[in-house]
Design a protein around this motif. Structure first.
Motif, PDB file in Angstrom:
ATOM      1  N   SER A  53       0.854  -1.194   0.000  1.00 19.30           N
ATOM      2  CA  SER A  53       0.000   0.000   0.000  1.00 19.30           C
ATOM      3  C   SER A  53       0.883   1.233   0.000  1.00 19.30           C
ATOM      4  N   TRP A  54       0.381   2.323  -0.602  1.00 18.97           N
ATOM      5  CA  TRP A  54       1.155   3.558  -0.756  1.00 18.97           C
ATOM      6  C   TRP A  54       0.393   4.728  -0.125  1.00 18.97           C
ATOM      7  N   ALA A  55       1.094   5.476   0.736  1.00 14.61           N
ATOM      8  CA  ALA A  55       0.463   6.650   1.351  1.00 14.61           C
ATOM      9  C   ALA A  55       1.538   7.580   1.873  1.00 14.61           C
ATOM     10  N   ASN A  56       1.388   8.874   1.592  1.00 13.92           N
ATOM     11  CA  ASN A  56       2.285   9.913   2.127  1.00 13.92           C
ATOM     12  C   ASN A  56       3.761   9.656   1.816  1.00 13.92           C
ATOM     13  N   GLY A  57       4.024   9.181   0.598  1.00 12.23           N
ATOM     14  CA  GLY A  57       5.412   8.986   0.175  1.00 12.23           C
ATOM     15  C   GLY A  57       6.087   7.780   0.786  1.00 12.23           C
ATOM     16  N   ALA A  58       5.310   6.832   1.343  1.00 13.33           N
ATOM     17  CA  ALA A  58       5.885   5.643   1.972  1.00 13.33           C
ATOM     18  C   ALA A  58       5.124   4.406   1.524  1.00 13.33           C
ATOM     19  N   THR A  59       5.810   3.272   1.589  1.00 10.29           N
ATOM     20  CA  THR A  59       5.222   1.991   1.198  1.00 10.29           C
ATOM     21  C   THR A  59       5.103   1.107   2.419  1.00 10.29           C
ATOM     22  N   THR A  60       3.942   0.438   2.560  1.00  7.18           N
ATOM     23  CA  THR A  60       3.721  -0.485   3.666  1.00  7.18           C
ATOM     24  C   THR A  60       3.579  -1.891   3.097  1.00  7.18           C
ATOM     25  N   THR A  61       4.309  -2.837   3.677  1.00 10.30           N
ATOM     26  CA  THR A  61       4.267  -4.223   3.214  1.00 10.30           C
ATOM     27  C   THR A  61       3.151  -4.975   3.907  1.00 10.30           C
ATOM     28  N   ALA A  62       2.918  -6.209   3.492  1.00 12.30           N
ATOM     29  CA  ALA A  62       1.826  -7.022   4.036  1.00 12.30           C
ATOM     30  C   ALA A  62       2.004  -7.307   5.521  1.00 12.30           C
ATOM     31  N   ASN A  63       3.215  -7.342   6.019  1.00 13.34           N
ATOM     32  CA  ASN A  63       3.432  -7.614   7.443  1.00 13.34           C
ATOM     33  C   ASN A  63       3.470  -6.342   8.282  1.00 13.34           C
ATOM     34  N   GLY A  64       3.054  -5.210   7.700  1.00 14.44           N
ATOM     35  CA  GLY A  64       2.886  -3.985   8.463  1.00 14.44           C
ATOM     36  C   GLY A  64       4.092  -3.088   8.584  1.00 14.44           C
ATOM     37  N   ASP A 119      22.517   3.490   6.326  1.00 16.90           N
ATOM     38  CA  ASP A 119      22.301   2.751   7.567  1.00 16.90           C
ATOM     39  C   ASP A 119      20.822   2.399   7.687  1.00 16.90           C
ATOM     40  N   LEU A 120      20.527   1.125   7.527  1.00 18.27           N
ATOM     41  CA  LEU A 120      19.152   0.647   7.626  1.00 18.27           C
ATOM     42  C   LEU A 120      19.066  -0.494   8.625  1.00 18.27           C
ATOM     43  N   ALA A 121      17.947  -0.563   9.329  1.00 19.06           N
ATOM     44  CA  ALA A 121      17.697  -1.710  10.195  1.00 19.06           C
ATOM     45  C   ALA A 121      17.408  -2.936   9.331  1.00 19.06           C
ATOM     46  N   ASP A 122      17.612  -4.118   9.913  1.00 14.50           N
ATOM     47  CA  ASP A 122      17.395  -5.347   9.144  1.00 14.50           C
ATOM     48  C   ASP A 122      15.969  -5.417   8.597  1.00 14.50           C
ATOM     49  N   PHE A 123      14.974  -5.037   9.434  1.00 11.41           N
ATOM     50  CA  PHE A 123      13.586  -5.153   8.978  1.00 11.41           C
ATOM     51  C   PHE A 123      13.294  -4.159   7.856  1.00 11.41           C
ATOM     52  N   GLU A 124      13.967  -2.994   7.865  1.00 11.68           N
ATOM     53  CA  GLU A 124      13.764  -2.023   6.795  1.00 11.68           C
ATOM     54  C   GLU A 124      14.325  -2.544   5.468  1.00 11.68           C
ATOM     55  N   LEU A 125      15.522  -3.111   5.532  1.00 12.31           N
ATOM     56  CA  LEU A 125      16.138  -3.632   4.314  1.00 12.31           C
ATOM     57  C   LEU A 125      15.337  -4.803   3.755  1.00 12.31           C
ATOM     58  N   GLU A 126      14.816  -5.649   4.655  1.00  9.99           N
ATOM     59  CA  GLU A 126      13.970  -6.762   4.210  1.00  9.99           C
ATOM     60  C   GLU A 126      12.700  -6.242   3.539  1.00  9.99           C
ATOM     61  N   ALA A 127      12.168  -5.144   4.064  1.00 13.30           N
ATOM     62  CA  ALA A 127      10.960  -4.565   3.470  1.00 13.30           C
ATOM     63  C   ALA A 127      11.249  -4.031   2.073  1.00 13.30           C
ATOM     64  N   TYR A 128      12.382  -3.329   1.922  1.00 10.98           N
ATOM     65  CA  TYR A 128      12.733  -2.816   0.593  1.00 10.98           C
ATOM     66  C   TYR A 128      12.944  -3.957  -0.406  1.00 10.98           C
TER      67      TYR A 128
END
Length: 532
Positions: A53-64, A119-128
């Motif tokens: 989903s896309w909102a306010n310049g950000a993407t949200t994945t299925a796991n939130g 510098d990204l957290a592991d969960f951020e990189l997995e989301a990308y």
């Protein structure tokens, strides 16, 4: 995206990084601004995907997990370097401020990765990565060839020197004065650089091993300065031309050498034992060549070795450096650099190959050494490219080279004589029978008698189990065997060569094999006990 020219320079950057040896790391390809049309197309893909989903310049994945912007894969870049293909997935990580571009080795996909400049957290990189996997429709592969990575550097560097004035008389005198050690260095460096040109694709690879009886900083510095003068493989206008030096402690250090494609690199080793994987590759290549098999990938570059031992291989020239070398002046180093620049031309390289190829296709080829003929062709082309054929300078240099070859042959004959005498001594146990003792009761006793007090050279051993049960051996320590062989004139730098030769003829039946002594094991060198 390639259609938005985001990755327009990726192939060049990846090729340059691979040529510099960066074969297993994520490469940063810089930053780009994403074209508005491309951004709108990608956002449409995100909105159309049920798991995003896309909102306010950000993407949200299925796991939130919500991350700024999005990411997309933009194909795979396959780069063929020296017959080996490296593949990178191209990643565009688009955040509100800019678009970060990366080349990720395919072998690193599927496991945790770290981006070099973000510098990204592991969960951020997995989301990308999840976003990129979902909105990338296809993943095309683009291929480029990089067969001779050092060739552009050689052409650029030699252009600065090849038109400078060369004092032929001074060069002839210089070569004559230092012929014993400078001609092998010239052959080694030109050999490495000739292979950056297609004409030398089928030339067998040689090893150049430089050793000395005692270490000397002055000799090391002179050798390093000459290698620098002859080296045109360094990339960049403001780089020092001194070659890379790699200290080889174990086989893993050879991975660094393998990344220096077509470059001049100096391998430093004490015993030569860590170089066994390299020699195994050479042996395999020779076997396949002799019997017409499919050749393995060629070596990264010509092995130039600085060691404390001799190898005694047919594909290796062992050169003993003098104890003292007169330092070369800056002007003399310039002479060598101008001469090398004049030699490294397509015409000269083709001529060297023609001479070698002609010799190895003649009826006399069965008695010729292919590696020696190649070195001979290199040196002759070097002399003819820089010195008048019938002048004094040519006669001085050519005479020095012939004298150096004669000295090299005499040194090889002397080493062979010492090896034969050492083999004869070790095989005649009657000459040291009184110094062979019964098997010690403990490890400490063996070390004391063989290495510390030096009252014995070996002990008798009769295994009671295993495949050697029922046989009798004489066991030496490493230092006690060398101490014995020195009576036959064997020098320490010939010791590794001796052990190889003794194993080949069946005299030394086991090397560094453990013997149980009390609560410890004693690693020794076994030969058959002639007394029984």
């Amino acid at each position: 995206m390639r259609n938005g020219k985001v990755f327009r320079n990726s192939a060049t950057i990846i090729a340059g990084s691979l040529a510099a040896g960066q074969t297993g790391s994520i490469l940063s390809l810089g930053r780009r601004s994403l074209p508005d049309r491309a951004e709108r197309d990608l956002i449409k893909r995100i909105k159309a995907d049920e798991g995003l989903s896309w909102a306010n310049g950000a993407t949200t994945t299925a796991n939130g997990v919500t991350v700024p912007g999005f990411a997309i894969w933009n194909g795979t870049q396959a780069t063929n370097v020296c017959e080996y293909t490296h593949r990178h997935r191209l990643l565009a990580l688009c955040r509100p401020d800019t678009c970060y571009l990366y080349a990720v080795p395919v072998g690193m996909l599927g496991r945790k990765i770290v981006l070099p400049d973000l510098d990204l957290a592991d969960f951020e990189l997995e989301a990308y990565q999840c976003i990129a996997d979902r909105i990338t429709p296809t993943c095309a592969e683009y291929t480029q060839e990089l067969l001779h990575p050092a060739k552009p550097a050689i052409k650029s560097n030699r252009a600065e020197w090849r038109d400078d004035f060369l004092n032929a008389e001074a060069l002839g005198q210089l070569l004559k004065r230092h012929a014993g050690w400078i001609f092998p260095l010239i052959a080694a460096t030109l050999d490495a650089q000739f292979r950056s040109f297609a004409a030398c694709a089928d030339v067998p690879i040689c090893c150049y091993n430089f050793t000395a009886r005692r270490p000397s900083m002055q000799v090391e510095q002179t050798m390093r300065s000459v290698l620098g003068a002859l080296n045109f493989t360094v990339q960049g206008e403001y780089c020092c031309s001194s070659p890379v030096e790699i200290s080889v402690q174990d086989a893993r250090d050879l991975n660094d050498w393998a990344g220096c494609l077509d470059r001049i690199v100096l391998l430093r080793t004490a015993t030569g034992a860590p170089l066994h994987p390299l020699f195994d590759k050479l042996d395999e290549s020779i076997r396949q060549s002799n019997f017409g098999g499919v050749l393995p990938p060629r070596l990264a570059t010509v092995p130039i070795i600085r060691s404390r031992t001799f190898f005694g291989r047919a594909d290796t020239i062992d050169v003993e450096l003098p104890s003292v070398i007169e330092p070369l002046s800056d002007w003399e180093l310039d002479l060598l650099r101008i001469a090398a620049a004049r030699t490294i031309t397509k015409a000269n390289i083709v001529e060297a190959h023609r001479r070698w190829h002609g010799a190895m296709r003649s009826q006399a080829r069965y008695r010729l050494n292919s590696f020696k003929e190649w070195r001979r062709a290199i040196v002759k082309v070097f002399l003819e490219a820089n010195l008048p054929s019938h002048g004094t300078a040519f006669d001085d240099a050519y005479g020095g080279w012939e004298s150096a070859q004669k000295s090299q042959f005499e040194a090889e004959a002397d080493r062979e004589d010492k090896l034969q005498k050492a083999l004869a001594l070790l095989s005649d146990q009657s000459q040291y029978e009184a110094e062979i003792i019964p098997k010690p009761s403990s490890f400490e006793e063996a070390v004391c008698l063989l290495d510390e007090d030096k009252t014995a050279v070996a002990f008798r051993h009769a295994p009671t189990q295993g495949s050697d049960k029922g046989q009798r051996f004489v066991v030496f320590s490493n230092s006690s065997m060398l101490r014995l062989l020195q009576r036959a004139g064997l020098r320490p730098e010939l010791y590794e060569m001796f052990k190889k030769r003794a194993s080949e003829v069946g005299l030394l039946v086991k090397q560094s094999r453990p013997v149980k002594l009390g609560d410890h094991t004693f690693n020794g060198f076994w030969i058959i006990d002639q007394k029984f």
